[in-house]
Motif scaffolding. Sequence first.
Motif, PDB file in Angstrom:
ATOM      1  N   PRO A 212       0.820  -1.223   0.000  1.00 55.97           N
ATOM      2  CA  PRO A 212       0.000   0.000   0.000  1.00 55.97           C
ATOM      3  C   PRO A 212       0.853   1.271   0.000  1.00 55.97           C
ATOM      4  O   PRO A 212       0.589   2.213  -0.769  1.00 55.97           O
ATOM      5  CB  PRO A 212      -0.811  -0.117   1.291  1.00 55.97           C
ATOM      6  N   ILE A 213       1.900   1.269   0.833  1.00 56.35           N
ATOM      7  CA  ILE A 213       2.776   2.434   0.883  1.00 56.35           C
ATOM      8  C   ILE A 213       3.430   2.647  -0.472  1.00 56.35           C
ATOM      9  O   ILE A 213       3.515   3.757  -0.993  1.00 56.35           O
ATOM     10  CB  ILE A 213       3.847   2.247   1.981  1.00 56.35           C
ATOM     11  N   ALA A 214       3.864   1.516  -1.094  1.00 59.40           N
ATOM     12  CA  ALA A 214       4.512   1.616  -2.389  1.00 59.40           C
ATOM     13  C   ALA A 214       3.555   2.193  -3.426  1.00 59.40           C
ATOM     14  O   ALA A 214       3.941   3.030  -4.259  1.00 59.40           O
ATOM     15  CB  ALA A 214       4.995   0.240  -2.826  1.00 59.40           C
ATOM     16  N   LEU A 215       2.291   1.755  -3.351  1.00 56.78           N
ATOM     17  CA  LEU A 215       1.306   2.264  -4.318  1.00 56.78           C
ATOM     18  C   LEU A 215       1.113   3.764  -4.152  1.00 56.78           C
ATOM     19  O   LEU A 215       1.091   4.518  -5.135  1.00 56.78           O
ATOM     20  CB  LEU A 215      -0.031   1.537  -4.150  1.00 56.78           C
ATOM     21  N   VAL A 216       0.967   4.185  -2.862  1.00 58.13           N
ATOM     22  CA  VAL A 216       0.824   5.623  -2.613  1.00 58.13           C
ATOM     23  C   VAL A 216       2.046   6.367  -3.146  1.00 58.13           C
ATOM     24  O   VAL A 216       1.941   7.427  -3.784  1.00 58.13           O
ATOM     25  CB  VAL A 216       0.633   5.885  -1.100  1.00 58.13           C
ATOM     26  N   GLY A 217       3.230   5.751  -2.918  1.00 60.21           N
ATOM     27  CA  GLY A 217       4.455   6.374  -3.411  1.00 60.21           C
ATOM     28  C   GLY A 217       4.448   6.497  -4.921  1.00 60.21           C
ATOM     29  O   GLY A 217       4.835   7.525  -5.479  1.00 60.21           O
TER      30      GLY A 217
END
Lengths: 252, 189, 78
Positions: A212-217
């Motif tokens: 999820p963090i990677a997607l937001v990034g």
Amino acid sequence: MAAEAEMMEASGPAIDPMHQFTLKPLFGEGPIHWYTPTNATLWMGIAVLGVIALLVLGTRRRAIVPSHTQSVAELAYGFVYQMVKDVAGKEGVKYFPYIMTLFIFIVFANFLGLIPLSFSVTSQIAVTVMLALLVFVSVTLLGFYKHGLKFLGLFWVTQAPLALRPILAIIEVISYFVRPVSHSIRLAGNVMAGHAVIEVFASFAASALIAPIALVGIVAMFGMDVLVAFIQAYVFTILTCVYLKDALHPSH
Amino acid sequence: MTTPTTEAAGHAAEGMAEAAGHAAESAGGMPQLDFSTYPNQFFWLAVALVLIYLILSRVALPRIEAVLSERQGTITGDLAAAEELKQKAVEAEEAYNKALADARAEANRIVAETRAEIQAELDEAIARADAEIAAKSAESEQAIAEIRASSEKAIKDVARDVAKAIVASFGVKADARAITAAVTQRMKG
Amino acid sequence: MEGSIVEMGKLIGAGLATIGMGGAAIGVGSIVGNYLAGALRNPAAAASQTAMLFIGIAFAEAFGIFSFLVALLLMFAL
């Protein structure tokens, strides 16, 4: 040899964010000759088609009250025209088509490069170096053509004290010859950085824990890249205008 | 681990080593620094730029410039037309006001004229009536005077006759001339 | 073993090179902050100076990009 390669495979970075910038022949395998159509050729061609679609097909009705596409074309025209006039002055308007060519090509290449799985032409140092050298050589020749040897006055800062002038002249000459370097590396570096960072985030997404963090990034970087795509085209163009102004009015 | 090193090693060794070298080349390294692709990119970039330049300078830019100047012309023309129409409206209003003033003056003039005419007619009529009245009254005065004169004469005759009769009744032959004088004198008083 | 030490040195160097990007960030922030301060003081003149703003940002950012490039070169090219 094999052991060394294996070791590199093991210890080296698991991801390869630079792989996306590899040139490949469009048809089949084999060495890349100077005429071989590659993926870079393909995306340059798409950029040319985009330019035709926007500036030729979009304006074909020559409407007094413009359609959406025609408005965009007129906006681009007015934007670059105003920039050339403001920065390079009235004399610079003569060179407006050249600057418009650079701007529209870079904008299209940058934005086409943002399409997933596409190839970003402006991330290639070869491309940006050629663009920057084109500007550098033509501007220098123009300066000498317009002003002859007086063009060298660009490096002789007459406002400075006499003792300082030779030192300043050396600095000015160095900064003049660094121009194409920074001019080209800036564009390629920005585009490359954006794409590489997105790919790094994308490789993080393989792990479910931080996906999820990677997607937001990825989303954030993509938004940033959209901004960068335009700003770098703008900056490249405006620096071209600045250099053109220096060539037209070399006196400090 | 430099790419040139692996490459050189790949060329130097046989078979598997070469494959490893190629693998290293394609796996790592910056593709941007692979100078073998530069002529290709220079060539195609030059083609793309020349194409875009020709498209822009031959077709797109003159067309957009024409459209923009045409629009500017249309806007200027429309503004001029609007200004002209406004001017016309102002002129029409002025003409209207002038016509109104004229009409009012004309009306006043007609009213005054009519009034003067009527006054003149009235005066004439009054004058005529006055004259008629004067004539009538003169006539009637004359008639009255005639009547009075005739009545005076009649009275004088009657008085003289009566006086002659009275005097005769007293047995005196009266002098006709004296009686007349006396009656005339008496009637004067 | 020698190779892995070289690899380690490259990665450390790449990491150190990225510090330069922080400098570029400070520079860009300083430019935009000063521009904004000036623009709020004299909003009428702000619009005419946006070109200078972008040129300044571009120059400041170029050096950050250079350090990023150095990091990339260390990691992938050398």
